[in-house]
Design an enzyme around this catalytic site. Sequence first.
Site, PDB file in Angstrom:
ATOM      1  N   CYS A   2     -20.827 -12.682   8.298  1.00  0.00           N
ATOM      2  CA  CYS A   2     -21.142 -14.100   8.175  1.00  0.00           C
ATOM      3  C   CYS A   2     -21.007 -14.542   6.720  1.00  0.00           C
ATOM      4  CB  CYS A   2     -22.556 -14.474   8.632  1.00  0.00           C
ATOM      5  SG  CYS A   2     -22.954 -13.841  10.258  1.00  0.00           S
ATOM      6  N   ARG A  27     -15.214 -13.920   6.542  1.00  0.00           N
ATOM      7  CA  ARG A  27     -16.411 -13.117   6.817  1.00  0.00           C
ATOM      8  C   ARG A  27     -16.899 -13.252   8.264  1.00  0.00           C
ATOM      9  NH1 ARG A  27     -18.910 -11.402   2.295  1.00  0.00           N
ATOM     10  NH2 ARG A  27     -20.858 -11.144   3.430  1.00  0.00           N
ATOM     11  N   TRP A  74     -20.315 -14.385  12.340  1.00  0.00           N
ATOM     12  CA  TRP A  74     -19.744 -13.260  13.092  1.00  0.00           C
ATOM     13  C   TRP A  74     -20.935 -12.672  13.850  1.00  0.00           C
ATOM     14  CZ3 TRP A  74     -20.390  -7.934  13.447  1.00  0.00           C
ATOM     15  CH2 TRP A  74     -19.344  -7.243  14.068  1.00  0.00           C
ATOM     16  N   ASN A 100     -27.269 -13.934   6.592  1.00  0.00           N
ATOM     17  CA  ASN A 100     -26.248 -12.906   6.792  1.00  0.00           C
ATOM     18  C   ASN A 100     -26.971 -11.556   6.721  1.00  0.00           C
ATOM     19  OD1 ASN A 100     -23.777 -11.519   4.495  1.00  0.00           O
ATOM     20  ND2 ASN A 100     -23.994 -11.185   6.672  1.00  0.00           N
ATOM     21  N   GLY A 101     -26.811 -10.740   7.777  1.00  0.00           N
ATOM     22  CA  GLY A 101     -27.480  -9.439   7.798  1.00  0.00           C
ATOM     23  C   GLY A 101     -28.084  -9.214   9.182  1.00  0.00           C
ATOM     24  N   GLU A 484      -3.260   4.588   9.512  1.00  0.00           N
ATOM     25  CA  GLU A 484      -3.323   3.244   8.939  1.00  0.00           C
ATOM     26  C   GLU A 484      -2.337   2.300   9.632  1.00  0.00           C
ATOM     27  OE1 GLU A 484      -5.284   1.652   7.283  1.00  0.00           O
ATOM     28  OE2 GLU A 484      -4.204  -0.003   6.361  1.00  0.00           O
ATOM     29  N   LYS A 488      -3.464  -1.097  11.565  1.00  0.00           N
ATOM     30  CA  LYS A 488      -2.947  -2.435  11.223  1.00  0.00           C
ATOM     31  C   LYS A 488      -2.513  -3.162  12.481  1.00  0.00           C
ATOM     32  CE  LYS A 488      -4.238  -2.984   8.268  1.00  0.00           C
ATOM     33  NZ  LYS A 488      -4.985  -2.261   7.298  1.00  0.00           N
ATOM     34  N   GLU A 491      -5.392  -4.037  14.966  1.00  0.00           N
ATOM     35  CA  GLU A 491      -6.289  -5.006  14.361  1.00  0.00           C
ATOM     36  C   GLU A 491      -5.770  -6.440  14.541  1.00  0.00           C
ATOM     37  OE1 GLU A 491      -6.482  -3.777  10.263  1.00  0.00           O
ATOM     38  OE2 GLU A 491      -8.354  -4.856   9.998  1.00  0.00           O
ATOM     39  N   HIS A 508      -0.911  18.748  21.851  1.00  0.00           N
ATOM     40  CA  HIS A 508      -2.259  19.102  22.307  1.00  0.00           C
ATOM     41  C   HIS A 508      -2.881  18.008  23.170  1.00  0.00           C
ATOM     42  CE1 HIS A 508      -2.160  22.673  19.850  1.00  0.00           C
ATOM     43  NE2 HIS A 508      -1.631  21.930  18.902  1.00  0.00           N
ATOM     44  N   LYS A 607     -13.974  -9.744   7.596  1.00  0.00           N
ATOM     45  CA  LYS A 607     -13.430  -9.054   6.429  1.00  0.00           C
ATOM     46  C   LYS A 607     -14.427  -8.102   5.807  1.00  0.00           C
ATOM     47  CE  LYS A 607     -10.316  -8.460   3.218  1.00  0.00           C
ATOM     48  NZ  LYS A 607      -9.264  -7.520   3.614  1.00  0.00           N
TER      49      LYS A 607
HETATM   50  C1  F6R Z   1      -8.740  -2.833   8.013  1.00  0.00           C
HETATM   51  C2  F6R Z   1      -9.911  -3.255   7.283  1.00  0.00           C
HETATM   52  C3  F6R Z   1     -11.196  -2.547   7.512  1.00  0.00           C
HETATM   53  C4  F6R Z   1     -11.839  -2.228   6.153  1.00  0.00           C
HETATM   54  C5  F6R Z   1     -13.228  -1.599   6.337  1.00  0.00           C
HETATM   55  C6  F6R Z   1     -13.853  -1.225   5.019  1.00  0.00           C
HETATM   56  O1  F6R Z   1      -7.613  -3.563   7.673  1.00  0.00           O
HETATM   57  O2  F6R Z   1      -9.835  -4.157   6.495  1.00  0.00           O
HETATM   58  O3  F6R Z   1     -11.007  -1.400   8.264  1.00  0.00           O
HETATM   59  O4  F6R Z   1     -10.992  -1.359   5.463  1.00  0.00           O
HETATM   60  O5  F6R Z   1     -14.051  -2.525   6.994  1.00  0.00           O
HETATM   61  O6  F6R Z   1     -14.022  -2.337   4.204  1.00  0.00           O
HETATM   62  P1  F6R Z   1     -14.245  -2.202   2.640  1.00  0.00           P
HETATM   63  O7  F6R Z   1     -12.999  -1.616   2.052  1.00  0.00           O
HETATM   64  O8  F6R Z   1     -14.481  -3.605   2.180  1.00  0.00           O
HETATM   65  O9  F6R Z   1     -15.422  -1.301   2.440  1.00  0.00           O
END
Ligand code: F6R
Length: 612
Positions: A2, A27, A74, A100-101, A484, A488, A491, A508, A607
């Site tokens: 949030c 956020r 969120w 937020n929290g 990764e 991507k 996501e 496996h 984010k």
């Molecule tokens: C994927 C992504 C998330 C963050 C994860 C950690 O694209 O953005 O998987 O990598 O939430 O976030 P940080 O790096 O801010 O601790």
Amino acid sequence: MCGIVGYVGSAPVAATILESLRRLEYRGYDSAGIAVLNGHGIDVRKRAGKLKELAAAVAARPLQGRVGLGHTRWATHGAPSEVNAHPHVDCAGRIALVHNGIIENYAELTARLQAAGHRFRSQTDTEVIAHLIEEHAKRLPFPKAFRAALQELRGSYAVCVVAEDEPERLYGARHGSPLIVGVGRGEAFLASDVPAVLSHTRQVMYLNDREMVELGRDRLRLTTLAGTPLRRNATRVTWDVAAAQKGGFRHFMLKEIHEQPHALSQTVGNRLDARAGRIGFDRATRQFLDRFTSADKLAIIACGTAYHAGLVGEYMLEEFAKIPVDVDLASEFRYRGPMLDRRTTVVAISQSGETADTLAGIRLAKAQGARVLAICNTVGSSITRESDAVIYTHAGPEIAVASTKAYTSQVGVLTLLALHLARQRRQVKEPQWRDWLHTLARLPQLVERALKAEAAIKRIAKRYAAAKNFYYLGRRYHYPSALEGALKLKEICPSIHAEGYAAGEMKHGPISCIREGWPVVVLALDSPVYDKVLSNIQEVRARRGSCIVIASEGNRGIARHADALITVPRTPELVSPILAAIPLQLLAYHIAKWNGCDIDQPPNLAKSVTVE
Ligand code: F6R
């Protein structure tokens, strides 16, 4: 997660708050709300859905006032509906609050307040704070009632509150979730993050846990939750709001992908001291690393994409610096009882610097006597403040939910760290060292060249856009690349299921799913295990899977093994994880675009993950 914003000043309050909320939408964006003190009472507007729904509601029935607060949500407790959107108010509607929290003891507090006659409207854990303040305000003046309420809360919060009895004031407090004060002339802001205030002021003050602030147009009073006054200067933010805009790109994600040459020149290039033949970490970092002895071990903790960067770091630190490394998801590390001591250095990796699990891992490590080095993109964030030393990635603000430039910058810092420690521990001879520095100095240009494959990648993306499942395979450094790449795609394109595997694991289990046309992205760059990867490609194709192969330029033989081929500049393996990330990001982006996805704000994500 949030995003929260509070404003006191003489600008039009609703427009100012909405503009700030727009910069915090990364956020959370499932519902939003705003409350304004209008001289007669508190006027609240809330809407389910994105911020534009709220903006339309405010345009239809404008809000007037000089003090107000807003929220973009969120959801954690209660569905993303209008009634659960913040701000939440007390029974009398005289106190409004955004949060937020997560309030962990909200159920017991709610039961107590309901028994005392309070009427709740939402299913959130937040509403209880408004009622708790209301209850304390029956016998205490507002600031004391606010403080008394905060002292009863368990869990994490950044809160911002306005009250009818305090018509010129804005109150905020934090414990475990980020909160900053933007200090302007005759105006002040509270916000979850710096971009929210940057078009008004660059003077920012960071709140620490268990601190509270009272703001007026020309007033700033900072105290602990216990009421002890504190003094702190605001710091000047050096980057500007333009760095957080789309700059002509259709999406932040694409802009950030294309910013990688520049980001890497900041992260890596600026730290290469070619004349002195060394890596120029700042003095505090060098001193921290100098204390590293041969008996020490490393434990890397991170979440999501940052965890994948950590896995790349593990390979490099063990291979070049010969240091034993464990890598953990921070969410597991904190609960698995890790064995740490003064000989352990914990490396915590985070773009935002606010990820709750990573922060908790740092606290656990420190409690057990370990030293903590943060690799972080966000100056002044909680993780940087709680660590013993910080290496900043300097990638600039990352707005898109899917991390791109932060990832390659994290890998860049880990590469520098591995090489620096290799030299410190005398694990490298001079010619090899010079070669490494030379390769790293070319990194931004190499990434620029890798980006040139975008048109070809876009065509490949179109060909595979209708597929519903993807595998990603790689070995050694490209096992994390495979994880990764898959992350991507899933996501930003939620209709597709994607999994990354170590290529050697295919036999496996996962290979049983392969059938005609199943897309498998294979990382087959030059490496000591190239031949083994080639065998994995044969195994997939023997089952009529369709291989999208990422290989090194100039590899003539690979084309006949690939159903689609993407090349990246041929380089020493050292920098290949960074180069491989570019086509993986572009492929995910263009597949999501062909599928019409909401690329910068995918559903169910945010984010910055500031809750457990
Ligand atoms: C994927 C992504 C998330 C963050 C994860 C950690 O694209 O953005 O998987 O990598 O939430 O976030 P940080 O790096 O801010 O601790």
